[in-house]
Design a protein around this motif. Structure first.
Motif, PDB file in Angstrom:
ATOM      1  N   GLN A   1      -1.552 -11.697 -17.268  1.00 28.63           N
ATOM      2  CA  GLN A   1      -0.081 -11.839 -16.868  1.00 28.63           C
ATOM      3  C   GLN A   1       0.011 -12.033 -15.288  1.00 28.63           C
ATOM      4  N   VAL A   2       0.717 -12.996 -14.851  1.00 27.97           N
ATOM      5  CA  VAL A   2       0.890 -13.285 -13.194  1.00 27.97           C
ATOM      6  C   VAL A   2       2.453 -12.695 -12.848  1.00 27.97           C
ATOM      7  N   LEU A   3       2.509 -11.767 -12.056  1.00 26.77           N
ATOM      8  CA  LEU A   3       3.844 -11.320 -11.564  1.00 26.77           C
ATOM      9  C   LEU A   3       4.065 -11.705 -10.303  1.00 26.77           C
ATOM     10  N   LYS A   4       5.149 -12.537  -9.861  1.00 27.99           N
ATOM     11  CA  LYS A   4       5.417 -12.898  -8.626  1.00 27.99           C
ATOM     12  C   LYS A   4       6.383 -11.992  -7.985  1.00 27.99           C
ATOM     13  N   VAL A   5       6.229 -11.361  -6.882  1.00 26.90           N
ATOM     14  CA  VAL A   5       7.028 -10.383  -6.341  1.00 26.90           C
ATOM     15  C   VAL A   5       7.193 -10.722  -4.908  1.00 26.90           C
ATOM     16  N   GLY A   6       8.516 -10.903  -4.403  1.00 29.28           N
ATOM     17  CA  GLY A   6       8.938 -10.999  -3.121  1.00 29.28           C
ATOM     18  C   GLY A   6       9.049  -9.539  -2.407  1.00 29.28           C
ATOM     19  N   ALA A   7       8.596  -9.738  -1.063  1.00 33.16           N
ATOM     20  CA  ALA A   7       8.669  -8.218  -0.194  1.00 33.16           C
ATOM     21  C   ALA A   7       8.781  -8.596   1.220  1.00 33.16           C
ATOM     22  N   THR A   8       9.380  -7.730   1.980  1.00 38.69           N
ATOM     23  CA  THR A   8       8.985  -7.609   3.527  1.00 38.69           C
ATOM     24  C   THR A   8       7.519  -7.202   3.751  1.00 38.69           C
ATOM     25  N   ALA A   9       7.079  -7.512   5.000  1.00 38.72           N
ATOM     26  CA  ALA A   9       5.626  -7.193   5.292  1.00 38.72           C
ATOM     27  C   ALA A   9       5.302  -5.821   5.442  1.00 38.72           C
ATOM     28  N   VAL A  10       6.007  -5.144   5.929  1.00 44.03           N
ATOM     29  CA  VAL A  10       5.815  -3.642   6.376  1.00 44.03           C
ATOM     30  C   VAL A  10       6.926  -2.749   6.025  1.00 44.03           C
ATOM     31  N   PRO A  11       6.837  -1.679   5.059  1.00 44.11           N
ATOM     32  CA  PRO A  11       5.465  -1.260   4.282  1.00 44.11           C
ATOM     33  C   PRO A  11       5.467  -1.965   2.933  1.00 44.11           C
ATOM     34  N   HIS A  12       6.478  -2.717   2.525  1.00 42.41           N
ATOM     35  CA  HIS A  12       6.229  -3.221   1.204  1.00 42.41           C
ATOM     36  C   HIS A  12       5.214  -4.037   0.760  1.00 42.41           C
ATOM     37  N   ALA A  13       5.114  -4.968   1.537  1.00 43.09           N
ATOM     38  CA  ALA A  13       3.709  -5.890   1.044  1.00 43.09           C
ATOM     39  C   ALA A  13       2.513  -5.215   1.116  1.00 43.09           C
ATOM     40  N   GLU A  14       2.388  -4.371   2.127  1.00 39.12           N
ATOM     41  CA  GLU A  14       1.066  -3.618   2.431  1.00 39.12           C
ATOM     42  C   GLU A  14       0.952  -2.698   1.026  1.00 39.12           C
ATOM     43  N   ILE A  15       1.906  -1.880   0.648  1.00 48.89           N
ATOM     44  CA  ILE A  15       2.101  -1.127  -0.496  1.00 48.89           C
ATOM     45  C   ILE A  15       1.559  -1.856  -1.657  1.00 48.89           C
ATOM     46  N   LEU A  16       2.051  -3.005  -1.952  1.00 53.60           N
ATOM     47  CA  LEU A  16       1.854  -3.974  -3.199  1.00 53.60           C
ATOM     48  C   LEU A  16       0.252  -4.301  -3.213  1.00 53.60           C
ATOM     49  N   GLU A  17      -0.037  -4.998  -2.039  1.00 54.39           N
ATOM     50  CA  GLU A  17      -1.317  -5.622  -1.947  1.00 54.39           C
ATOM     51  C   GLU A  17      -2.376  -4.560  -1.877  1.00 54.39           C
TER      52      GLU A  17
END
Length: 294
Positions: A55-71
């Motif tokens: 399953q592919v989940l597409k999530v939008g985030a701002t770079a720091v810290p959100h995308a860092e936490i996600l990735e």
């Protein structure tokens, strides 16, 4: 008579030959049937049926810290559960909700609850909080002064121009004794609610994403922590004033469309964001600049 007997004998021989040929063909077909029974084309089909699609989940985030936490943390946790996380990084606060509403994203992770509320009221998006994750205490920074006491009368204070942020900025200034707001406005005041401004501060709203670069143009700039961190500023070390995390309503949340909030993939994403691994990552990486809210 002899001819008739010869004819009968010949006919009998022909019948016997035909029976023998038929039996031979039956014996030859038996191995083929066994061979066909031994083949397992259905096994391949069954194997394909049992394979679980990712399953592919597409999530939008701002770079720091959100995308860092996600990735860095969440994506590996979800991969173990058969979910592939695709993170789209945004530099502004407008598009993540718009894209989620339009179906280009399954969820987003960048905003606090008051901003989510104001966006729903303004655009009728129908987005809901799925999980609270962390608090980013907002700070005030200056390129001109080393202490908040050094701010001169008439100082220009820059702040995010979003409606949901204006009250937050004013509440921060009031908590430090710099202004007084009308009783009861809490985090929802506007400059019209200032009842005492002893230093005659001036206020100017600036697009949030540009404040970390534009703060040199003011005497004090109140900057969202994600943009401060992205610009190399440390709220804990570089700010002249900083929000207290206790009783702070500005929890950053995972958001989704109300119709999709109970989707299994969204719920697994929420669980991963509230996992011990994420808590440990936040505490270690952001050193008090970002605080877990779970």
């Amino acid at each position: 008579m002899l001819k008739r007997k010869g004819f009968i004998l010949l006919a009998l021989l022909l019948i016997v030959s035909l029976v023998a040929v038929a039996c031979g063909q039956g014996e030859e077909s038996a191995p083929n049937e066994e061979q066909n029974q031994g083949e397992t084309p259905s096994e391949g089909t069954e194997e394909n049926t049992n394979e679980t699609e990712t399953q592919v989940l597409k999530v939008g985030a701002t770079a720091v810290p959100h995308a860092e936490i996600l990735e860095e943390v969440v994506a590996p946790l979800l991969e173990e559960q058969g979910i592939s996380l695709e993170v789209t990084v945004f530099q502004d606060y407008i598009l993540p909700n718009k894209n989620l509403f339009e179906g280009d994203l399954d969820a987003n992770f960048f905003q606090h609850i008051p901003y989510l509320t104001s966006q729903n009221e303004e655009h009728n998006y129908g987005l809901v909080e799925v999980a609270g994750v962390h608090i980013e205490p907002m700070g005030g920074y200056s390129d001109r002064y080393d202490s908040i006491e050094d701010l001169p009368d008439g100082a220009l204070i820059l702040h995010p121009d979003a409606v949901s942020e204006e009250g937050r900025v004013l509440a921060l200034l009031e908590s430090k004794g710099l202004i007084t707001l009308a009783e009861g406005v809490g985090f929802y005041g506007t400059v019209r609610d200032i009842v005492d401004n002893p230093h005659n501060f001036e206020f100017r709203g600036v697009e949030a994403a540009t404040l970390a670069q534009a703060y040199v143009d003011g005497d004090l700039a109140i900057i969202n922590t994600n943009y401060a961190l992205q610009a190399g500023l440390s709220p804990a070390e570089d700010s002249l004033i900083l929000e207290e995390p206790d009783n702070n309503p500005y929890v950053n949340v995972l958001a989704a469309l109300e119709a999709n909030q109970n989707d299994e993939g969204i719920q697994k994403l929420a669980e991963a964001l509230n996992s011990p691994e994420v808590r440990d990552y936040i505490l270690e990486k952001y050193e008090g600049n970002v605080i877990p809210a779970f």
